[in-house]
Enzyme design. Structure first.
Site, PDB file in Angstrom:
ATOM      1  N   GLY A  19      19.930   4.223  13.508  1.00 51.60           N
ATOM      2  CA  GLY A  19      21.082   5.035  13.122  1.00 51.60           C
ATOM      3  C   GLY A  19      22.400   4.585  13.722  1.00 51.60           C
ATOM      4  N   SER A  65      25.645  -1.036  19.260  1.00 52.16           N
ATOM      5  CA  SER A  65      24.392  -1.606  18.786  1.00 52.16           C
ATOM      6  C   SER A  65      23.328  -1.498  19.883  1.00 52.16           C
ATOM      7  CB  SER A  65      24.657  -3.082  18.462  1.00 52.16           C
ATOM      8  OG  SER A  65      23.657  -3.589  17.657  1.00 52.16           O
ATOM      9  N   SER A  80      27.956  -1.098  16.222  1.00 56.49           N
ATOM     10  CA  SER A  80      26.765  -1.066  15.366  1.00 56.49           C
ATOM     11  C   SER A  80      26.812  -2.197  14.349  1.00 56.49           C
ATOM     12  CB  SER A  80      26.716   0.279  14.630  1.00 56.49           C
ATOM     13  OG  SER A  80      25.819   0.172  13.545  1.00 56.49           O
ATOM     14  N   GLU A  85      25.814  -2.149  11.505  1.00 56.95           N
ATOM     15  CA  GLU A  85      26.108  -1.629  10.161  1.00 56.95           C
ATOM     16  C   GLU A  85      27.551  -1.139  10.061  1.00 56.95           C
ATOM     17  OE1 GLU A  85      24.264  -2.341   7.862  1.00 56.95           O
ATOM     18  OE2 GLU A  85      22.134  -2.111   8.362  1.00 56.95           O
ATOM     19  N   HIS A 107      17.562   7.723   9.828  1.00 54.77           N
ATOM     20  CA  HIS A 107      16.331   7.469   9.080  1.00 54.77           C
ATOM     21  C   HIS A 107      15.465   8.734   9.076  1.00 54.77           C
ATOM     22  CE1 HIS A 107      16.692   2.978  10.553  1.00 54.77           C
ATOM     23  NE2 HIS A 107      17.706   3.352   9.789  1.00 54.77           N
TER      24      HIS A 107
HETATM   25 ZN   LIG Z   1      19.371   2.147   9.465  1.00 54.49          ZN
END
Ligand SMILES: [Zn+2]
Length: 219
Positions: free
Chosen positions: A29, A45, A74, A76, A97
């Site tokens: 996440g 991260s 992160s 993402e 998730h």
């Molecule tokens: Zn993920």
């Protein structure tokens, strides 16, 4: 407490909640908030969202250049930055998730809008994106088609993503996605549900203002 300290504390609180609710384990996440200056504060991260401290947060600009923080943002972060670039009204993005939502994302099952009155009034349909290689530009590209008209998506074979005007709104939306996915799982087990008609959905939407008024101070 100034805005940035408050914002970092709030990210930690939401991170603990994601972990406590079972929406993330290990380093799953990521959470971000856009400050009033237009900078993005994002979780680092490789850290459990349940054990973050405010000093771990990383600040970037909208292009992803790190402006402050000792850690890597992160992986993402591009997904978050794309949402902020596309939606000037969005101030927070949450990715996790959660098990039922992630199962639907694996089955490529969008969450139907007309199964649940609250979905008609709130999130609308939650679509499933194309699969995207994690931590690459494919991820923002897979989400981009849905950002203008939705508040949440299921990331194919990956998890869920929600955004909103503030961090609690984004968290609440993610939680509604998970609760809805859980209810729809029961609907499937029982043998399938009955969708509201288009007319019933339109009548519900027409009542949105009524509920917005009730959410404000009484006058
Ligand atoms: Zn993920």
């Amino acid at each position: 407490m100034d805005e940035i300290n408050a914002l970092k504390e709030e990210i930690c609180r939401v991170g603990r909640l994601l972990y406590d609710r079972g929406y993330v384990v290990s380093n799953d996440g990521n959470i971000s908030v856009r400050s009033s200056e237009g900078r993005v504060w994002i979780t680092p991260s490789g850290v459990s969202k349940g054990r973050m401290t405010p000093d771990m947060m990383v600040c970037t600009d909208l292009d992803g250049h790190v402006l402050s923080g000792d850690r890597y943002p992160s992986s993402e972060n591009k997904m978050h930055l794309m949402v902020y670039r596309k939606r000037p009204d969005v101030r927070a993005v949450v990715h996790a998730h959660p098990p039922y939502s992630t199962a639907c994302a694996i089955c490529r099952r969008p969450l139907k809008e007309r199964y649940l009155a609250e979905m008609v009034l709130g999130l609308g349909e939650v679509p499933v994106t194309e699969f995207a290689m994690l931590s690459t530009d494919q991820v923002p590209r897979s989400v981009e088609p849905f950002v203008a008209d939705h508040s949440a998506v299921l990331l194919a074979n990956h998890g869920a993503l929600a955004w909103g005007p503030d961090l609690w709104a984004a968290f609440d939306r993610l939680e509604v996605v998970e609760q809805t996915a859980r209810i729809y799982q029961l609907v499937d087990q029982i043998g399938g549900g009955v969708e509201l008609t288009q007319k019933q959905a339109e009548d519900l939407r027409a009542r949105t203002g009524f509920y917005q008024k009730l959410a404000g101070p009484r006058s």
